[in-house]
Design a protein around this motif. Structure first.
Motif, PDB file in Angstrom:
ATOM      1  N   ILE A  29       0.889  -1.228   0.061  1.00  0.00           N
ATOM      2  CA  ILE A  29      -0.092   0.090   0.057  1.00  0.00           C
ATOM      3  C   ILE A  29       0.798   1.258  -0.019  1.00  0.00           C
ATOM      4  O   ILE A  29       2.164   1.330   0.201  1.00  0.00           O
ATOM      5  N   ALA A  30       0.481   2.364  -0.287  1.00  0.00           N
ATOM      6  CA  ALA A  30       1.227   3.671  -0.266  1.00  0.00           C
ATOM      7  C   ALA A  30       1.486   4.069   1.125  1.00  0.00           C
ATOM      8  O   ALA A  30       0.731   3.604   1.979  1.00  0.00           O
ATOM      9  N   PRO A  31       2.419   4.683   1.318  1.00  0.00           N
ATOM     10  CA  PRO A  31       2.827   4.928   2.522  1.00  0.00           C
ATOM     11  C   PRO A  31       1.877   6.266   3.240  1.00  0.00           C
ATOM     12  O   PRO A  31       1.385   6.815   2.439  1.00  0.00           O
ATOM     13  N   LEU A  32       2.224   6.473   4.581  1.00  0.00           N
ATOM     14  CA  LEU A  32       1.416   7.125   5.058  1.00  0.00           C
ATOM     15  C   LEU A  32       1.502   8.613   4.737  1.00  0.00           C
ATOM     16  O   LEU A  32       2.879   8.926   4.612  1.00  0.00           O
ATOM     17  N   GLY A  33       0.618   9.606   4.276  1.00  0.00           N
ATOM     18  CA  GLY A  33       0.900  10.642   4.049  1.00  0.00           C
ATOM     19  C   GLY A  33       1.062  11.694   5.189  1.00  0.00           C
ATOM     20  O   GLY A  33       1.172  11.176   6.420  1.00  0.00           O
ATOM     21  N   GLU A  34       0.824  12.919   4.992  1.00  0.00           N
ATOM     22  CA  GLU A  34       1.241  13.953   6.166  1.00  0.00           C
ATOM     23  C   GLU A  34      -0.092  13.704   7.014  1.00  0.00           C
ATOM     24  O   GLU A  34      -1.143  13.548   6.741  1.00  0.00           O
ATOM     25  N   GLY A  35       0.356  13.591   8.319  1.00  0.00           N
ATOM     26  CA  GLY A  35      -0.666  13.606   9.365  1.00  0.00           C
ATOM     27  C   GLY A  35      -1.822  14.541   9.334  1.00  0.00           C
ATOM     28  O   GLY A  35      -1.522  15.736   9.073  1.00  0.00           O
ATOM     29  N   SER A  36      -2.747  14.349   9.992  1.00  0.00           N
ATOM     30  CA  SER A  36      -3.623  15.308  10.396  1.00  0.00           C
ATOM     31  C   SER A  36      -3.324  16.361  11.634  1.00  0.00           C
ATOM     32  O   SER A  36      -2.151  16.109  12.077  1.00  0.00           O
ATOM     33  N   ILE A  37      -3.942  17.254  11.780  1.00  0.00           N
ATOM     34  CA  ILE A  37      -3.427  18.334  12.662  1.00  0.00           C
ATOM     35  C   ILE A  37      -3.281  17.758  14.019  1.00  0.00           C
ATOM     36  O   ILE A  37      -2.351  17.999  14.743  1.00  0.00           O
ATOM     37  N   ASP A  38      -4.050  17.000  14.256  1.00  0.00           N
ATOM     38  CA  ASP A  38      -4.042  16.280  15.877  1.00  0.00           C
ATOM     39  C   ASP A  38      -3.018  14.877  16.001  1.00  0.00           C
ATOM     40  O   ASP A  38      -3.134  14.227  16.909  1.00  0.00           O
ATOM     41  N   GLY A  39      -2.494  14.733  14.827  1.00  0.00           N
ATOM     42  CA  GLY A  39      -1.488  13.825  14.957  1.00  0.00           C
ATOM     43  C   GLY A  39      -1.862  12.336  14.598  1.00  0.00           C
ATOM     44  O   GLY A  39      -1.158  11.296  14.774  1.00  0.00           O
ATOM     45  N   ALA A  40      -3.230  12.357  14.536  1.00  0.00           N
ATOM     46  CA  ALA A  40      -3.758  10.746  14.184  1.00  0.00           C
ATOM     47  C   ALA A  40      -3.197  10.327  12.836  1.00  0.00           C
ATOM     48  O   ALA A  40      -2.805  10.997  11.944  1.00  0.00           O
ATOM     49  N   ARG A  41      -2.861   9.103  12.995  1.00  0.00           N
ATOM     50  CA  ARG A  41      -2.635   8.315  11.913  1.00  0.00           C
ATOM     51  C   ARG A  41      -3.776   7.714  11.000  1.00  0.00           C
ATOM     52  O   ARG A  41      -4.443   6.896  11.423  1.00  0.00           O
ATOM     53  N   VAL A  42      -4.104   8.281   9.803  1.00  0.00           N
ATOM     54  CA  VAL A  42      -5.165   7.827   9.246  1.00  0.00           C
ATOM     55  C   VAL A  42      -4.837   7.172   7.733  1.00  0.00           C
ATOM     56  O   VAL A  42      -4.124   8.143   7.015  1.00  0.00           O
ATOM     57  N   TRP A  43      -4.824   5.978   7.344  1.00  0.00           N
ATOM     58  CA  TRP A  43      -4.652   5.242   6.428  1.00  0.00           C
ATOM     59  C   TRP A  43      -5.857   5.201   5.454  1.00  0.00           C
ATOM     60  O   TRP A  43      -7.142   5.394   5.898  1.00  0.00           O
ATOM     61  N   GLU A  44      -5.748   5.126   4.279  1.00  0.00           N
ATOM     62  CA  GLU A  44      -6.646   4.885   3.232  1.00  0.00           C
ATOM     63  C   GLU A  44      -7.330   3.620   3.672  1.00  0.00           C
ATOM     64  O   GLU A  44      -6.740   2.676   3.723  1.00  0.00           O
TER      65      GLU A  44
END
Length: 107
Positions: A29-44
């Motif tokens: 899968i694609a690497p993790l993009g830039e995190g959200s403002i709150d630092g949550a790790r959101v993968w597709e």
């Protein structure tokens, strides 16, 4: 699966911090993009690459090897073996062993 404390691993934690990073490192899968403002790790989101993928792999391999669906249901924590069959009989290799046996008769 359990952690060091012998408690069930939280699937969201496992998905975000173990499973998805391993898939990204392997190039699945694609690497993790830039995190959200709150630092949550959101993968597709992806059912194909989610937390239950190893479970589906395990179940399909056990069925393909001829394991009893009753035993498999018990190991997976299903109270109804019929549910296990409905859930895993659609997998691509399901039935390959039976097809090979019939093919062998005609060759």
């Amino acid at each position: 699966m359990t952690g060091r404390e012998r408690k069930a691993i939280n699937r969201n934690y496992f998905n975000s911090y173990v499973w998805k990073p391993a898939l990204a490192t392997a190039g699945v899968i694609a690497p993790l993009g830039e995190g959200s403002i709150d630092g949550a790790r959101v993968w597709e989101p992806s059912r194909e690459h989610g937390f239950h993928a190893p479970r589906h792999f395990y179940a399909s391999e056990e069925l393909e090897a001829g394991e009893s669906v009753v035993s498999l249901a018990r190991w997976l924590g299903h109270s109804d073996p019929g549910f296990t069959l409905r859930k895993y009989s659609h997998l691509p290799r399901a039935g390959a062993r039976g097809s090979a046996a019939i093919d062998a008769i005609f060759t």
